[in-house]
Scaffold this motif. Sequence first.
Motif, PDB file in Angstrom:
ATOM      1  N   PRO A 319     -20.444  52.733  22.209  1.00 49.01           N
ATOM      2  CA  PRO A 319     -21.381  51.616  22.396  1.00 49.01           C
ATOM      3  C   PRO A 319     -22.781  51.890  21.875  1.00 49.01           C
ATOM      4  CG  PRO A 319     -20.018  51.900  24.350  1.00 49.01           C
ATOM      5  CD  PRO A 319     -19.713  53.063  23.454  1.00 49.01           C
ATOM      6  N   ARG A 322     -22.763  51.678  18.143  1.00 49.73           N
ATOM      7  CA  ARG A 322     -22.557  50.297  17.730  1.00 49.73           C
ATOM      8  C   ARG A 322     -23.833  49.489  17.892  1.00 49.73           C
ATOM      9  NH1 ARG A 322     -17.622  48.030  20.612  1.00 49.73           N
ATOM     10  NH2 ARG A 322     -19.069  47.764  22.345  1.00 49.73           N
ATOM     11  N   SER A 323     -24.577  49.762  18.961  1.00 46.02           N
ATOM     12  CA  SER A 323     -25.833  49.058  19.191  1.00 46.02           C
ATOM     13  C   SER A 323     -26.847  49.395  18.111  1.00 46.02           C
ATOM     14  CB  SER A 323     -26.393  49.423  20.567  1.00 46.02           C
ATOM     15  OG  SER A 323     -27.636  48.808  20.780  1.00 46.02           O
ATOM     16  N   LEU A 326     -25.849  47.665  14.907  1.00 46.97           N
ATOM     17  CA  LEU A 326     -26.126  46.230  14.980  1.00 46.97           C
ATOM     18  C   LEU A 326     -27.614  45.958  14.767  1.00 46.97           C
ATOM     19  CD1 LEU A 326     -24.168  43.896  15.454  1.00 46.97           C
ATOM     20  CD2 LEU A 326     -24.941  43.788  17.806  1.00 46.97           C
ATOM     21  N   LYS A 327     -28.464  46.808  15.355  1.00 49.37           N
ATOM     22  CA  LYS A 327     -29.907  46.644  15.159  1.00 49.37           C
ATOM     23  C   LYS A 327     -30.278  46.871  13.689  1.00 49.37           C
ATOM     24  CE  LYS A 327     -31.356  47.899  19.858  1.00 49.37           C
ATOM     25  NZ  LYS A 327     -32.047  48.910  20.698  1.00 49.37           N
ATOM     26  N   PRO A 361     -25.079  40.050  20.891  1.00 48.29           N
ATOM     27  CA  PRO A 361     -26.433  39.904  21.436  1.00 48.29           C
ATOM     28  C   PRO A 361     -27.130  38.667  20.896  1.00 48.29           C
ATOM     29  CG  PRO A 361     -26.038  42.175  20.773  1.00 48.29           C
ATOM     30  CD  PRO A 361     -24.878  41.380  20.269  1.00 48.29           C
ATOM     31  N   TYR A 364     -29.360  39.075  17.708  1.00 47.03           N
ATOM     32  CA  TYR A 364     -28.574  39.209  16.475  1.00 47.03           C
ATOM     33  C   TYR A 364     -27.980  37.863  16.089  1.00 47.03           C
ATOM     34  CZ  TYR A 364     -25.055  40.770  13.126  1.00 47.03           C
ATOM     35  OH  TYR A 364     -24.294  40.921  11.993  1.00 47.03           O
TER      36      TYR A 364
END
Length: 603
Positions: A319, A322-323, A326-327, A361, A364
């Motif tokens: 996680p 992945r975060s 994604l950012k 999120p 995003y």
Amino acid sequence: MRTPVTVTTFPRDAKTLEPAWPFTGREEELELVRRCTAGGRSGLVVTGPAGCGKTRLVTEAVRGADCAGVAGTPESRHIPFAAFAHLLPDDVSLPRAVRLLSGVRLLLVDDAHLLDDDSAALVHQLAVHGRTRLLVVATDGVTAPGAVTRLWTGELLPRLALEPLPREETDDLLTAGAGGPVDPLTANRLHRLCGGDLRLLRHLLGALRERGRLTRDPDTGERAWRGPVPLTTALREHAAPVLDRTEPDERETLDRLAFAEPLPVDVDTCDLRVLEHLESHGLVHVDDAGTVRLAHPLHGPALRAAAGRLRARRLARPPADRSLALKSEQAALEHRIDSADVRPLPAPVGEWLAEEGAPVPAGYAAVRARFCRLRGELREAAAWARHAPEDEECHAELVLAAAQSGEVTSTCRQPPAWSAWSAAARGDIATALERITEADAYDAVRLGAPERAVGRLPVGSVFARHAEALARTDGPALDRAARALEERGFLLFAAEAYAQAVRAHRDPAASRASRTRAVALVRRCQGARTPALSALVLGELTARQRQIVGLAAAGLTNRQIAERLTLSVRTVGNHLYSAYTRLGASDRGALPWLLEQPDAQSA
């Protein structure tokens, strides 16, 4: 000898689309094939990548005609004259075969790249003699007999090289195959996985329906697919190059990529020796930035679907990673928007979350929605925004996407920029212009009032050039601005600039060219309905249809229109039906964007 038979359907029905799948697009190519197989013509060779619809095209072209059909197969490549076994006697010689088939008026040769050498030589000799019109189909990128390739390299027959069917042309196929409209994120996923292979698309869609993986979205009524790829026998065959790798280090590398691509190429994350070997076999691709991906978009989902639960848990991106990824994607999207460059940008982590049905999120989702909206992908923008509809920015994107699709929405929380486009969707351009803020000055250009944007746009920017050209009513300059917008990925803005150029041009030929380009771009903008496009669309109607549509958009009933124009109610209804068909509208509810437009008023 067996007498040559006339056929209108062919024995390899598995290659053609089922009747439920419509023949779509390819109008120009269809006409070209028909012309080349008409009387006095020698024929045509049709080539293209596997699954691009070559067989369906030629089948449609010869429908109802006197046509004999043969086809090559992998199993019979070493059997002399195997493809012609149903048309020729046993132990026939090449000269006699040419004589026997000289009476065939039209011969369709499918999968010519799989012909045995004798059959290939026969086709070549038929082309040399010129008594039989030939329609030859071959697949690109595979080894074909020299006698086949010499048909076009030796200029015996003209060649039509097909490209994969454009994305917008396959939407009809998806709708038919899914039993209704498909949501844009699902459509994107299917297109990406199939890479233009319509046979694979058909099979994957059928597998999703059979397994109940296509569910109806309660908000839109569209069919949506979330979750893993169904690993059917046919899909396993497509993914065999990676699924069948048995060397442990290679399979481990492929699986790591499947769960975490793209990966940087460095000694800490990858075994370079293994990567080199996989790259030499065309299984991975290393880009200029030094990151490695699987070569085919279907391979990753197939590897993930084939992995067991424990292996998937070990390989899945944690996680925290992945975060961070994604950012990074969000920052890259925001940088592109700030740089006025919205050309396609890979963002696999966000797509993977959406495709698997995992939470996305809000921040995003909003940035992704804005990026899509600026590209003119309005339905896709709305789909991303619906991941967090209560978020203020996502809600704004939903309103803007709907309004620029011509939908009138009502909401109690509408800042000026939103309400400007809502007013434009109602046809109230004056109110829309009053509500435009300093930050949204370019909207005034899109709404046809460039003077309101003077001095408020970045000097020298493509947006400022668009405003200046429109203020001068300069058709060539508008075309140049449109090309610049298109190059930067602003497809809807480019379509609007071309549409404005249609009226600005003094040269009718230049005006027609601008209209053609605008129409082509609008087709890629997922139902965009903005004021700048209204005159463009209305220009597709007859004068009487424009007159009636303008009155219908103003709220008059069919009877009121009939009384005003001294027509019968039935005639009004017929004109409206024809106009709705051309406009892509279903009823009056889709027409408010036409209100108070010059064409509607002058009609």
